[in-house]
Write a protein that holds these residues in place. Structure first.
Motif, PDB file in Angstrom:
ATOM      1  N   ASN A   1      43.719 -42.761  89.434  1.00 38.92           N
ATOM      2  CA  ASN A   1      44.274 -44.021  88.617  1.00 38.92           C
ATOM      3  C   ASN A   1      44.746 -44.844  89.744  1.00 38.92           C
ATOM      4  OD1 ASN A   1      46.140 -42.016  88.952  1.00 38.92           O
ATOM      5  ND2 ASN A   1      47.594 -43.274  88.439  1.00 38.92           N
ATOM      6  N   THR A   2      44.653 -46.300  89.537  1.00 31.91           N
ATOM      7  CA  THR A   2      45.230 -47.385  90.373  1.00 31.91           C
ATOM      8  C   THR A   2      46.568 -47.547  90.001  1.00 31.91           C
ATOM      9  OG1 THR A   2      43.137 -48.486  91.195  1.00 31.91           O
ATOM     10  CG2 THR A   2      45.029 -49.501  91.411  1.00 31.91           C
ATOM     11  N   LEU A   3      46.715 -47.677  88.449  1.00 30.16           N
ATOM     12  CA  LEU A   3      47.702 -48.210  87.764  1.00 30.16           C
ATOM     13  C   LEU A   3      48.782 -46.952  87.550  1.00 30.16           C
ATOM     14  CD1 LEU A   3      47.135 -51.054  85.574  1.00 30.16           C
ATOM     15  CD2 LEU A   3      47.497 -51.201  87.604  1.00 30.16           C
ATOM     16  N   ASP A   4      50.121 -46.860  87.693  1.00 33.50           N
ATOM     17  CA  ASP A   4      50.678 -45.636  87.163  1.00 33.50           C
ATOM     18  C   ASP A   4      52.040 -46.319  86.465  1.00 33.50           C
ATOM     19  OD1 ASP A   4      51.647 -43.154  86.815  1.00 33.50           O
ATOM     20  OD2 ASP A   4      51.193 -42.696  88.806  1.00 33.50           O
ATOM     21  N   LEU A   5      52.508 -45.341  85.709  1.00 34.37           N
ATOM     22  CA  LEU A   5      53.858 -45.842  84.922  1.00 34.37           C
ATOM     23  C   LEU A   5      54.490 -44.437  84.615  1.00 34.37           C
ATOM     24  CD1 LEU A   5      55.345 -47.874  82.919  1.00 34.37           C
ATOM     25  CD2 LEU A   5      53.975 -46.941  81.094  1.00 34.37           C
ATOM     26  N   ILE A   6      55.719 -44.457  85.103  1.00 34.89           N
ATOM     27  CA  ILE A   6      56.759 -43.496  84.779  1.00 34.89           C
ATOM     28  C   ILE A   6      57.816 -44.054  83.784  1.00 34.89           C
ATOM     29  CG2 ILE A   6      58.724 -42.258  85.839  1.00 34.89           C
ATOM     30  CD1 ILE A   6      57.236 -42.327  88.606  1.00 34.89           C
ATOM     31  N   ILE A   7      57.802 -43.448  82.683  1.00 34.58           N
ATOM     32  CA  ILE A   7      58.599 -44.153  81.404  1.00 34.58           C
ATOM     33  C   ILE A   7      59.168 -43.270  80.503  1.00 34.58           C
ATOM     34  CG2 ILE A   7      56.406 -44.371  80.139  1.00 34.58           C
ATOM     35  CD1 ILE A   7      57.854 -47.039  78.955  1.00 34.58           C
ATOM     36  N   GLY A   8      60.391 -43.452  79.955  1.00 36.88           N
ATOM     37  CA  GLY A   8      60.966 -42.100  79.150  1.00 36.88           C
ATOM     38  C   GLY A   8      62.504 -42.052  79.601  1.00 36.88           C
ATOM     39  N   PRO A   9      63.063 -41.135  79.082  1.00 39.65           N
ATOM     40  CA  PRO A   9      64.348 -40.715  79.330  1.00 39.65           C
ATOM     41  C   PRO A   9      64.183 -39.397  80.279  1.00 39.65           C
ATOM     42  CG  PRO A   9      63.891 -39.489  77.219  1.00 39.65           C
ATOM     43  CD  PRO A   9      62.741 -40.553  77.623  1.00 39.65           C
ATOM     44  N   ILE A  10      64.649 -39.408  81.590  1.00 39.07           N
ATOM     45  CA  ILE A  10      64.196 -38.903  82.847  1.00 39.07           C
ATOM     46  C   ILE A  10      65.405 -38.183  83.423  1.00 39.07           C
ATOM     47  CG2 ILE A  10      62.991 -38.643  84.975  1.00 39.07           C
ATOM     48  CD1 ILE A  10      61.161 -40.934  83.824  1.00 39.07           C
TER      49      ILE A  10
ATOM     50  N   LEU B   1      52.536 -48.967  74.448  1.00 44.21           N
ATOM     51  CA  LEU B   1      51.712 -48.081  75.136  1.00 44.21           C
ATOM     52  C   LEU B   1      50.262 -47.603  74.409  1.00 44.21           C
ATOM     53  CD1 LEU B   1      54.262 -45.300  76.619  1.00 44.21           C
ATOM     54  CD2 LEU B   1      53.536 -47.543  77.671  1.00 44.21           C
ATOM     55  N   GLU B   2      50.396 -47.581  73.220  1.00 42.75           N
ATOM     56  CA  GLU B   2      48.878 -47.440  72.434  1.00 42.75           C
ATOM     57  C   GLU B   2      48.180 -48.655  72.669  1.00 42.75           C
ATOM     58  OE1 GLU B   2      49.981 -46.156  68.492  1.00 42.75           O
ATOM     59  OE2 GLU B   2      49.781 -44.153  69.223  1.00 42.75           O
ATOM     60  N   LYS B   3      48.878 -49.843  72.651  1.00 41.41           N
ATOM     61  CA  LYS B   3      48.010 -50.898  72.802  1.00 41.41           C
ATOM     62  C   LYS B   3      47.221 -50.780  74.409  1.00 41.41           C
ATOM     63  CE  LYS B   3      50.526 -54.366  69.917  1.00 41.41           C
ATOM     64  NZ  LYS B   3      51.449 -55.620  70.191  1.00 41.41           N
ATOM     65  N   ALA B   4      48.101 -50.679  75.411  1.00 44.37           N
ATOM     66  CA  ALA B   4      47.704 -50.483  76.655  1.00 44.37           C
ATOM     67  C   ALA B   4      46.628 -49.299  76.734  1.00 44.37           C
ATOM     68  CB  ALA B   4      48.913 -50.187  77.764  1.00 44.37           C
ATOM     69  N   ALA B   5      46.566 -48.438  76.170  1.00 44.96           N
ATOM     70  CA  ALA B   5      45.668 -47.225  75.984  1.00 44.96           C
ATOM     71  C   ALA B   5      44.321 -47.733  75.840  1.00 44.96           C
ATOM     72  CB  ALA B   5      46.200 -46.146  75.296  1.00 44.96           C
ATOM     73  N   LYS B   6      44.524 -48.440  74.515  1.00 42.99           N
ATOM     74  CA  LYS B   6      43.303 -49.099  74.156  1.00 42.99           C
ATOM     75  C   LYS B   6      42.506 -50.212  74.824  1.00 42.99           C
ATOM     76  CE  LYS B   6      44.783 -48.285  69.079  1.00 42.99           C
ATOM     77  NZ  LYS B   6      45.143 -49.082  68.108  1.00 42.99           N
ATOM     78  N   LEU B   7      43.473 -50.826  75.843  1.00 40.58           N
ATOM     79  CA  LEU B   7      42.914 -51.764  76.592  1.00 40.58           C
ATOM     80  C   LEU B   7      42.067 -51.149  78.000  1.00 40.58           C
ATOM     81  CD1 LEU B   7      42.258 -54.616  77.199  1.00 40.58           C
ATOM     82  CD2 LEU B   7      44.683 -54.710  78.054  1.00 40.58           C
ATOM     83  N   THR B   8      42.919 -50.250  78.394  1.00 42.33           N
ATOM     84  CA  THR B   8      42.712 -49.592  79.718  1.00 42.33           C
ATOM     85  C   THR B   8      41.168 -49.042  79.877  1.00 42.33           C
ATOM     86  OG1 THR B   8      43.198 -48.399  81.744  1.00 42.33           O
ATOM     87  CG2 THR B   8      43.710 -47.648  79.450  1.00 42.33           C
ATOM     88  N   GLU B   9      40.600 -49.109  81.001  1.00 47.97           N
ATOM     89  CA  GLU B   9      39.116 -48.535  81.061  1.00 47.97           C
ATOM     90  C   GLU B   9      39.279 -47.329  81.915  1.00 47.97           C
ATOM     91  OE1 GLU B   9      37.254 -51.747  83.312  1.00 47.97           O
ATOM     92  OE2 GLU B   9      36.900 -53.034  81.322  1.00 47.97           O
ATOM     93  N   ASP B  10      40.682 -47.088  82.163  1.00 47.55           N
ATOM     94  CA  ASP B  10      40.651 -45.945  83.250  1.00 47.55           C
ATOM     95  C   ASP B  10      41.054 -44.675  82.165  1.00 47.55           C
ATOM     96  OD1 ASP B  10      42.133 -43.751  84.571  1.00 47.55           O
ATOM     97  OD2 ASP B  10      42.698 -45.069  85.974  1.00 47.55           O
ATOM     98  N   LYS B  11      40.212 -43.545  81.986  1.00 48.36           N
ATOM     99  CA  LYS B  11      40.297 -42.529  81.091  1.00 48.36           C
ATOM    100  C   LYS B  11      41.410 -41.674  81.387  1.00 48.36           C
ATOM    101  CE  LYS B  11      35.226 -42.414  80.299  1.00 48.36           C
ATOM    102  NZ  LYS B  11      33.979 -41.542  80.255  1.00 48.36           N
ATOM    103  N   GLU B  12      41.711 -41.241  82.541  1.00 47.74           N
ATOM    104  CA  GLU B  12      43.055 -40.506  82.768  1.00 47.74           C
ATOM    105  C   GLU B  12      44.298 -41.173  82.293  1.00 47.74           C
ATOM    106  OE1 GLU B  12      42.726 -39.939  87.084  1.00 47.74           O
ATOM    107  OE2 GLU B  12      41.674 -38.043  86.780  1.00 47.74           O
ATOM    108  N   LEU B  13      44.428 -42.694  82.638  1.00 47.30           N
ATOM    109  CA  LEU B  13      45.518 -43.441  82.342  1.00 47.30           C
ATOM    110  C   LEU B  13      45.496 -43.603  80.767  1.00 47.30           C
ATOM    111  CD1 LEU B  13      47.940 -45.059  83.127  1.00 47.30           C
ATOM    112  CD2 LEU B  13      46.338 -47.144  83.392  1.00 47.30           C
TER     113      LEU B  13
END
Length: 555
Positions: free
Chosen positions: A230-239, A189-201
């Motif tokens: 955001n256009t992309l979204d991710l729901i992830i974790g123990p829910i 997720l940190e790799k994805a955060a560094k890559l994305t241009e969407d500040k909210e994401l």
């Protein structure tokens, strides 16, 4: 190169623990030891009850940067899948996958283990026995008395595993220590955060990575709710906590990778502003509707491009209402996410064929996708109505109803979702088709969900509603053995059942919920015959997916 399905990539010997006892009322019973005579009772593997569906979206709407981020989100989701395998299957009995038939192997994958999730968790593998109510969250031999005597303050936490230490004492282990995959997913997720241009994401992914390392999810949940553009979204974790049928305490891991449908999402915004008025008009005494629903709720539509973990086992989720934390719901709000492409697949491949068998020809025109979408959407919105705390102020409804909470809450959301549509249609706020479309589609959907079985909270809720509707004459059983909706009687039944459920929740009446499920949760001979017709017609019970970067054309 085509990726190997996960069930073939895992070790050929999988640890599975056997236990005995159907999913009754675990709070009142001691978990039982498996007996030899139960080990031979197996059912047939049924992969044919699932229709294969490709999960896709229009990737042309995505930027080049978003196309690079999606594979990382999928990689993180796959790690949630690995964790759910460990949560689903206890640790004692070894199953050699090389001994299984191709049908059994596929069914094993679809069910995350050797128990049929749509047939009350019956085993389809010789020598396994019934699935323990506590899955792999607790030791096999734990008793109610032992658990209650535990001094660990976090024993009922969503995010701890219960195990025995070297002295045979019960201890808790935090998820982030027990599941190394959480930390691995955090790195992705940190790799994805560094890559994305969407500040909210970027902010959300960064905070969610931290949550996976610490089991502290509130900051990332709030950041998720604050994402608006955001256009992309991710729901992830123990829910969700459906998998823990022993106590209903432990959350299971899952993930959805989503692409927002901004046109449909914009259409849905107007409905949120009516929540307070709808709450005030609920057909129940004022005591049971005194709380204010969160007006910060968001309604969005998505294409889901990857399912993993809990949401991918057995029946597939087509709408999500999160976060589950009541405090965040009250202070910040919720997001109701409609998974439009998966919903369309179920409508086309399951609901329409069901209607052609069981709904009278004169009302089949009332089965529409718009009505199916709206019924599903308002089901999620309706989770916000009623009360979250018992009227005596002593505990939450979830705490009071324990493992029965999920079945009653799903029943509430179903019936109040239809109530909301009725109310909004009368105000000419909801105008997508005739109100009869929603009623008939709702009726057909009961047959769809009842097939999920009594082990499913949604299946239980639908059985109660079907039997209550039958008792009240909400539908007519015709000479040609099809069903027709009686609009007026169904409206009356809808209001009456809504009041019953809301009162049970407000009173925290555990025994009353048990009685409702026992008296109205069964399948009578006529319904069994109807469901067998659907099986004989080859109508799938649910769907499974061809999914991932290759299905999207991003490889």
């Amino acid at each position: 190169m085509k990726k190997i399905p996960f069930y073939l990539a895992i070790a050929s010997v999988v640890a599975i623990q056997a236990s005995c006892g159907a999913p009754k009322t675990p709070q009142n019973e001691e978990p039982k030891e498996i007996k030899n005579d139960t080990l031979s009772k197996v059912v047939k593997a049924r992969p044919e009850i699932y229709a294969k569906v490709a999960l896709t979206t229009d990737i042309n709407q995505l930027t080049e940067n978003e196309k690079q981020v999606i594979p990382l989100l999928i990689e993180a989701a796959r790690l949630m899948d690995e964790i759910f395998w460990k949560e689903s299957i206890p640790e004692n009995i070894n199953v050699d996958l090389s001994t299984l038939t191709p049908d059994q192997k596929l069914f094993y994958q679809l069910n995350y283990g050797p128990w049929d999730r749509l047939d009350n968790f019956k085993s389809f593998v010789e020598g396994v026995g019934e699935k323990p109510l506590g899955a792999n969250f607790y030791p096999a031999d734990i008793t109610k008395a032992e658990f209650e005597a535990m001094s660990a303050p976090d024993k009922a936490s969503l995010y701890t595993i219960v195990r025995r230490d070297s002295s045979n004492n019960l201890i808790t282990i935090p998820y982030h220590q027990f599941f190394k995959e959480q930390v691995m997913a955090a790195d992705v997720l940190e790799k994805a955060a560094k890559l994305t241009e969407d500040k909210e994401l970027k902010k959300y992914l960064t905070l969610r990575a931290e949550a996976l390392r610490t089991d502290k999810y509130d900051p990332s949940d709030i950041a998720w709710l604050n994402m608006q553009n955001n256009t992309l979204d991710l729901i992830i974790g123990p829910i969700e906590n459906y998998e823990d049928r022993l106590y209903g305490y432990k959350a299971t891991h899952e993930a959805y990778v989503l692409v927002k449908d901004k046109v449909w999402s914009e259409k849905l915004k107007k409905y949120v502003t009516y929540l307070q008025e709808l709450q005030e008009n609920l057909p129940v005494d004022a005591t049971y509707k005194s709380e204010k629903p969160g007006t910060d709720a968001q309604l969005n539509a998505y294409d889901v491009v990857y399912y993993a973990g809990d949401c991918n086992g057995g029946s597939k989720t087509i709408a999500v209402n999160l976060p589950n934390d009541e405090a965040i719901q009250k202070s910040v709000g919720t997001r109701r996410s409609q998974l439009k492409n998966a919903m369309r697949a179920k409508f086309d491949q399951i609901l329409i064929p069901i209607s052609e068998v069981l709904i009278h020809e004169s009302q089949r025109k009332n089965i529409t996708f718009d009505a199916f979408f709206a019924n599903t959407m308002f089901h999620e919105v309706a989770h916000g109505l009623g009360v979250k705390n018992t009227i005596d102020g002593k505990q939450t409804v979830r705490e009071a109803l324990k493992e029965k909470y999920s079945a009653l809450e799903e029943g509430k959301a179903d019936i109040l979702g239809l109530y909301m549509i009725h109310q909004l249609h009368g105000k000419q706020v909801y105008t997508d088709g005739e109100l009869m479309d929603n009623y008939v589609t709702f009726m057909a959907s009961i047959f769809r969900s009842v097939r999920f079985g009594a082990a499913s909270a949604h299946g239980q809720a639908n059985m109660v509603r079907f039997n209550f509707f039958k008792e009240k004459g909400a539908f007519v059983f015709n000479e040609d053995k099809t069903y027709s909706v009686d609009f007026d009687k169904m409206t009356d039944a809808m209001n009456e059942l809504s009041a019953i459920i809301l009162k049970l929740q407000g009173d925290g009446d555990y025994d009353g919920v048990v009685k409702l499920l026992e008296t109205k949760g069964g399948i009578d001979d006529q319904l069994k015959t109807d469901l067998q017709k659907l099986n004989d017609a080859g109508i799938p019970v649910d769907i499974y997916f061809e999914q991932g970067v290759e299905a999207l054309g991003l490889n």
